[in-house]
Design an enzyme around this catalytic site. Structure first.
Site, PDB file in Angstrom:
ATOM      1  N   ASP A 317       0.825  -1.207   0.000  1.00  0.00           N
ATOM      2  CA  ASP A 317       0.000   0.000   0.000  1.00  0.00           C
ATOM      3  C   ASP A 317       0.864   1.263   0.000  1.00  0.00           C
ATOM      4  O   ASP A 317       0.596   2.215  -0.744  1.00  0.00           O
ATOM      5  CB  ASP A 317      -0.913  -0.015   1.232  1.00  0.00           C
ATOM      6  N   ASP A 370      -8.612  -2.443   2.049  1.00  0.00           N
ATOM      7  CA  ASP A 370      -8.555  -1.853   3.382  1.00  0.00           C
ATOM      8  C   ASP A 370      -9.586  -2.472   4.321  1.00  0.00           C
ATOM      9  O   ASP A 370      -9.538  -2.260   5.532  1.00  0.00           O
ATOM     10  CB  ASP A 370      -8.777  -0.338   3.299  1.00  0.00           C
TER      11      ASP A 370
END
Length: 466
Positions: A317, A370
């Site tokens: 990420d 997420d």
């Protein structure tokens, strides 16, 4: 220098408002009001000649002039429009990206606002004027609120999705498979059957998944287009209940047969109307169903695998949000999420809610990853607590859920502190979930057990057995 837009250009044709245009004010010129009620709605006039470099033959008084970029300096265009008593100037760029117009060496005092708009916006206004319509423009520079209410609802959806996915197997699936009047051995057999399709993630599988996800992200960045979206839109889902045999397809559940046409119609409706203002609702509904299904089909066997998966996702990420601009000149993750390189087309990999009080509009978003990555760990914590007869306070599920909610809160704090720059949410979520589990396990003396935990061995252990 490329910059984000700071001017809203509202426009009307024969009294009917059209889609607003985003612009960027120049380094010179007067300052636009921040409130819409303090701005003036004025007629739009094309400069003649259109380049706006010489005194126009058209009347510009009390109007907003439009001129094309090129042939002379920006300040010269502004000076010509000002000398014609124009109330403002819109410079139409020859491409979609816009930039701040700088002062020239021979600077003059410009008392009117000067704003650059993208080529598509200029084309829209020029076509309206060419059709002999009465075109009116209103220019102002609103400030986005620090916090939009939709963030709260998006936070609730993400946290709720993780909780629902974690308890689904225990309370929902059990109702479908376990008859309370059945013999326990039969119920246990039914539970075993319900877990046949479950995939336990391995260490190597966790690493390979992140590599594949990175490759897929790059493919989307370079090749995503409308046909690519259509190709990836439909996702099959399994519904478990009483089964029947179908020709060619074999066993299928009655519920699946009944629900499939509705699910297909729902997905097709979203595909057809995905650019409509209300499409976010259908995308979020499909996304929530997908994430719950993923969290039922895949699971972490212990925190050794969780540590590998979430650590890789943590690096993944951060790299694709913050470091990828050094290699690709822009954030790959942000570009794919917004569909920037595909004419606005984007893969439905995010939950999104429209901003409610922001005059600029737009959406607040949270990526599926997420929710799924921390959700796998939280689901593991729930199963571990149930298998080891732990309550809410002495278990891990409650504290990891709180940690997830707090991590998501920190993500939005980071978003606002960095002026809306996309944030790698796992930068905050991994420490707040995996870190919480490791610290609690260490304090309670259970870290070794969590690290090498074998769920199948635990389930086969008799109640109260050592």
């Amino acid at each position: 220098m490329l910059r984000d837009c700071d001017v809203l250009v509202r426009n009307w044709v024969d009294g009917v408002e059209r889609e607003y245009i985003e612009g960027l004010s120049g380094e010179f010129g007067s300052v636009l009001p921040m409130e819409e009620k303090k701005a003036r709605r004025l007629p739009a006039v094309l400069s003649n000649p259109l380049n706006g470099c010489t005194l126009p033959s058209s009347k510009l008084s009390n109007s907003i002039a439009l001129s094309a970029r090129g042939d002379c300096e920006f300040m010269e265009k502004a000076q010509v429009s000002q000398s014609g008593d124009a109330a403002g100037l819109l410079v139409i760029n020859d491409e979609e990206d816009i930039f701040e117009m700088m002062c020239s060496e021979n600077a003059v005092n410009i008392m009117i606002p000067v704003v650059m708009i993208p080529a598509s916006g200029g084309k829209q206004i020029k076509e309206s004027i060419a059709s002999k319509g009465k075109v009116e423009l209103l220019l102002y520079a609103p400030i986005s609120p620090v916090v939009d209410v939709s963030v709260v609802f998006l936070w609730m959806i993400a946290v709720g999705c993780v909780i629902l996915a974690s308890i689904w197997s225990e309370y929902i699936a059990c109702e479908q498979h376990c008859d309370p009047y059945q013999d326990s051995s039969i119920a246990g057999s039914a539970k075993d059957d319900s877990e046949k399709d479950v995939l336990d993630i391995s260490v190597m599988g966790a690493v390979c998944f992140i590599i594949v996800a990175s490759t897929f992200l790059v493919v989307l960045f370079f090749f995503m287009s409308s046909w690519f979206v259509w190709l990836l839109i439909l996702v099959s889902r399994n519904c478990r209940n009483h089964t029947v045999k179908l020709p060619l397809f074999g066993d299928a559940t009655v519920l699946s047969i009944v629900v499939f046409p509705l699910c297909l119609a729902f997905a097709i409706f979203w595909v057809v109307h995905r650019h409509a203002s209300y499409s976010w609702f259908f995308q979020d509904f499909l996304g929530i169903c997908l994430m719950i299904n993923v969290l039922q089909l895949a699971r972490l066997p212990n925190i050794k695998v969780a540590a590998v998966l979430l650590s890789c996702a943590f690096v993944y990420d951060i790299f694709w949000v913050f470091i990828s601009p050094l290699l690709f000149h822009e954030s790959v993750m942000v570009a794919v999420a917004r569909g920037k390189n595909s004419g606005g087309e984007s893969i439905p990999m995010v939950l999104r809610l429209p901003k409610l009080i922001d005059p600029w509009g737009g959406y607040n978003m949270v990526g599926f990853g997420d929710v799924i990555f921390p959700g796998l760990l939280i689901s593991f914590a729930f199963r571990y607590d149930r298998a080891n007869n732990k309550g809410f306070k002495d278990g891990y599920f409650l504290w990891l859920t709180i940690g997830y909610g707090f991590g998501l809160f920190l993500t939005y704090v980071g978003l606002y502190l960095m002026n809306g720059h996309g944030q790698p949410a796992l930068l905050y979520l991994v420490p707040c979930t995996l870190g919480t589990l490791v610290v609690l396990g260490k304090v309670r003396g259970e870290l070794r057990m969590l690290w090498d935990y074998d769920e199948n061995a635990s389930l086969s252990r008799p109640p109260g057995g050592a």
